[in-house]
Enzyme design. Structure first.
Site, PDB file in Angstrom:
ATOM      1  CG  LEU A 114      -2.025  -1.015   1.317  1.00 54.87           C
ATOM      2  CD1 LEU A 114      -2.794  -0.851   2.621  1.00 54.87           C
ATOM      3  CD2 LEU A 114      -2.977  -0.929   0.132  1.00 54.87           C
ATOM      4  CG  ASP A 115       0.294   4.201  -2.891  1.00 53.05           C
ATOM      5  OD1 ASP A 115       1.106   3.360  -3.321  1.00 53.05           O
ATOM      6  OD2 ASP A 115      -0.609   4.704  -3.582  1.00 53.05           O
ATOM      7  CB  ILE A 116       3.566   6.564   2.390  1.00 50.23           C
ATOM      8  CG1 ILE A 116       3.963   6.945   3.824  1.00 50.23           C
ATOM      9  CG2 ILE A 116       3.255   7.782   1.536  1.00 50.23           C
ATOM     10  CD1 ILE A 116       5.256   7.733   3.896  1.00 50.23           C
TER      11      ILE A 116
END
Length: 248
Positions: A114-116
């Site tokens: 997942l993205d930050i």
């Protein structure tokens, strides 16, 4: 230093004794050699003092009388908060591994990053075949997201997502996706790929922007609602089995 745990698995493979000891305990390789030479390790009741000795991974190896066995694969679900990256290490940010209170966390990896700034379900394991089944588009393991956009979502987006969208710099359309509009700027999306920033780029291709993104499910594994952000737990046997590996 302390033992990790007692692990059990049957195997006919052989491994150097010092490497075996370092793998299934918290001891370093040099500490393992020292313990072996000091007569702290036994095989079938007989002391072993040569760190180079080849031993079967399913042999009755004991450290100070405690049995040791090769580690079984581990599987966890984690409720990822914002500002954590899905990586083993990062110079600028905390990683999801920093949230784990486990032995040898560096041996785990994320199955589906997942993205930050994206929150929600993250799966972690040290089973490569299992994680491949989660992440490979050929396995069609669906991921479900809840999202909020900056602008109202047009009804036409449902058909466009179902047909597939050309993303900038990609030569092929995205695989068919299922979009459910919940409110003017709120929706659920199911995709079976994991391209770079895919959900955000899909909406960006339609002139909209995703401002909140939360993963709710991967395949048949639903994020446990009792987990607070940053908390995790082992997967159940049913959850693990819901992901079919290619060789099964």
């Amino acid at each position: 230093m302390c033992l990790n745990r007692i692990y059990w698995v049957s195997s006919s493979k052989t491994i150097r004794l010092d490497r075996f000891l370092a793998t299934v305990t918290d001891y370093s390789r040099s500490d393992a050699k020292r313990l072996i030479k000091a007569g702290e390790v036994s095989l079938d009741g007989s002391l072993l003092t040569d760190p180079r000795a080849a031993v079967a991974e399913d042999a009755d190896i004991r450290l100070r009388g405690q049995p040791l066995r090769s580690a079984q694969p581990r599987y966890f679900m984690l409720n990822k908060p914002q500002d954590y990256v899905c990586a083993a290490r990062d110079r600028r940010h905390l990683t999801v591994l920093d949230l784990l209170d486990e032995d040898n966390p560096e041996k785990l990896h994320v199955a589906g990053r997942l993205d930050i700034d994206t929150t929600g379900l993250v799966l972690l394991t040290d089973d490569g075949n299992w994680s491949h089944a989660v992440t490979s588009p050929k396995q069609r393991c669906w991921k479900r997201y809840w999202l909020r956009t900056a602008e109202p979502i047009a009804e036409a987006a449902i058909t466009k997502f179902a047909k597939g969208i050309f993303l900038k710099d990609d030569k092929q359309r995205t695989l068919p996706a299922e979009l459910e509009i919940l409110d003017s700027c709120e929706a659920r999306l199911r995709i079976c790929e994991g391209r770079y920033h895919q959900v955000k780029r899909m909406f960006g291709a339609l002139g909209n922007a995703v401002i909140e993104l939360h993963r709710e499910a991967i395949g048949g594994i639903e994020l446990d609602e009792t987990l607070e952000e940053g908390e995790y737990r082992p997967l159940t046997a049913e959850e693990r089995a819901s992901v079919t590996t290619p060789n099964e």
